[in-house]
Design an enzyme around this catalytic site. Structure first.
Site, mmCIF file in Angstrom:
data_model
loop_
_atom_site.group_PDB
_atom_site.id
_atom_site.type_symbol
_atom_site.label_atom_id
_atom_site.label_comp_id
_atom_site.label_asym_id
_atom_site.label_seq_id
_atom_site.Cartn_x
_atom_site.Cartn_y
_atom_site.Cartn_z
ATOM 1 N N ASP A 28 -1.889 -18.482 3.041
ATOM 2 C CA ASP A 28 -2.850 -19.293 2.268
ATOM 3 C C ASP A 28 -3.480 -20.359 3.151
ATOM 4 O OD1 ASP A 28 -0.206 -20.183 2.357
ATOM 5 O OD2 ASP A 28 -0.321 -21.268 0.474
ATOM 6 N N ASP B 281 -12.076 -9.718 4.516
ATOM 7 C CA ASP B 281 -13.313 -9.844 3.726
ATOM 8 C C ASP B 281 -13.797 -11.298 3.737
ATOM 9 O OD1 ASP B 281 -13.028 -7.151 3.046
ATOM 10 O OD2 ASP B 281 -13.705 -7.487 0.991
ATOM 11 N N LYS C 266 3.878 -14.905 4.317
ATOM 12 C CA LYS C 266 4.225 -15.785 3.176
ATOM 13 C C LYS C 266 5.748 -15.859 3.075
ATOM 14 C CE LYS C 266 2.731 -18.360 -0.289
ATOM 15 N NZ LYS C 266 2.071 -19.658 -0.024
ATOM 16 N N ASP D 185 -6.343 -7.158 4.268
ATOM 17 C CA ASP D 185 -7.498 -6.713 3.457
ATOM 18 C C ASP D 185 -8.257 -7.923 2.917
ATOM 19 O OD1 ASP D 185 -7.882 -5.541 0.138
ATOM 20 O OD2 ASP D 185 -9.132 -4.982 1.848
ATOM 21 N N TYR E 194 0.817 -1.223 0.000
ATOM 22 C CA TYR E 194 0.000 0.000 0.000
ATOM 23 C C TYR E 194 0.849 1.272 0.000
ATOM 24 C CZ TYR E 194 -4.416 -2.485 0.574
ATOM 25 O OH TYR E 194 -5.511 -3.270 0.364
#
Ligand SMILES: O=C(O)CSCC(=O)C(=O)O
Length: 330
Positions: free
Chosen positions: A203, A231, A171, A227, A119
């Site tokens: 993941d 969701d 990750k 983010d 970001y």
């Protein structure tokens, strides 16, 4: 008295924010609400999605209560988060009775690093047809977000909610340097707290948040992973209509529902105000108005359980009518 900078924004933000404000007024807490503009409509009028006067108001108030922005969302909210240095994006994931959830025991919090990662907006065309986005991970930001998250895990342990479990999503098997640093700093900071740290590749964590969400307490991860995970997590407790958030820094608090402006239902009076009401509860707790926060949450739980809700939750009320049902129970 608490001064609140209220930014309705676009679409359903113009419906769910006034609904939540009516409930805040019903608590009896002394508020001064100061309206400000941001988003698509002001961009179309002025060419600026986040006006200077809105930033000024945000800095002068005790908290910012934001609704939603349309196409300019990232230009508004990401910029505001940076300006106010609200480095922790707190996203509770909780199952409420009366709502179609994966199971009834879900009650954890995703803490998303809110200032860097992908970001930072560092993108470039480095050659003809070759484009890059730079992912920034700093030790300073890692320290701040892990201390914040560990404090939250300790607080929940003191409240008897859980036993101090805290989970880091990363990750590092692929992003060996940046997420190697992220993971190592997590364990380094966690040693300073009475918590139970663990980590998963993001993941795999994404899967576990679906297959065993009830086993989590505090989940901390970097910006884009947060983010995406938040969701998906919202989907396990009834959807984005049930997803609040609090952007917290050392000086400012910026409170917003996770959903967007939902142009497809804007103006129809059927937008679910729950995420914004849950966000208002987060703001009340931030302002140390915990009695009022408890009263609003109890009133909302009764409304949800009795289906006194908007159609998406199985009820037949409008946005305003649902808010009125909550307000009269506060
Ligand atoms: O990706 C961002 O955070 C900026 S766009 C709005 C959004 O997706 C969210 O607040 O989660």
């Amino acid at each position: 008295m608490h001064k609140i900078c209220v930014i309705e924004g676009d679409g359903i933000g113009k419906e769910v924010v006034p609904a939540a404000v009516s409930i805040l007024k019903a608590t009896g807490v002394d508020f001064e609400f100061i309206n400000a503009d941001a988003g698509d409509e002001v961009f179309e009028k002025t060419g600026v999605a986040l006006p200077e006067e809105t930033v000024k108001s945000a800095k002068e108030c005790d908290a910012v209560f934001f609704g939603a922005a349309g196409e300019t969302a990232a230009d508004v909210i990401v910029k505001l988060r940076k300006i106010l240095n609200t480095y922790a994006n707190v996203r509770p994931v909780k199952a409420y009775k009366g709502i179609n959830c994966l199971n009834s025991d879900i009650d954890y919090i995703i803490v998303r690093e809110n200032t860097e990662g992908l970001y930072k907006g560092i993108e470039a065309e480095i050659a003809d047809g070759v484009y890059t986005a730079t992912r920034v991970i700093t030790e300073e930001a890692c320290e701040k977000i892990f201390k914040f998250a560990c404090n939250m895990a300790e607080d929940r342990k003191k409240q008897g909610i859980n036993n101090g479990e805290i989970t880091c999503g990363h990750k590092a098997n692929v992003l060996k340097l940046t997420d190697g640093v992220f993971k190592n700093k997590f364990y380094e900071v966690a040693k300073q707290y009475s918590v139970k740290p663990e980590d998963y590749y993001v993941d795999a964590l994404n899967m576990y948040l679906i297959t065993r969400p009830e086993t989590f307490n505090v989940v901390v991860t970097s910006n884009l992973f947060g983010d995406i995970l938040s969701d998906g997590a919202a989907g396990t407790v009834g959807g984005l209509g049930m997803a609040p958030s609090a952007n917290i820094g050392d000086e400012y608090g910026l409170f917003e529902p996770v959903h967007g402006s939902a142009p497809d239902i804007a103006g129809k009076g059927i937008a679910n105000p729950t995420a914004t009401i849950l966000t208002a509860i987060l703001m009340l707790r931030y302002l140390n108005e915990n009695d009022a926060a408890d009263r609003v949450e109890k009133a909302l739980e009764e409304v949800l359980e009795n289906k006194l809700t908007t159609p998406d939750l199985g009820g037949s009320l409008t946005t305003t009518q649902m808010a009125e049902e909550v307000a009269k129970r506060v």
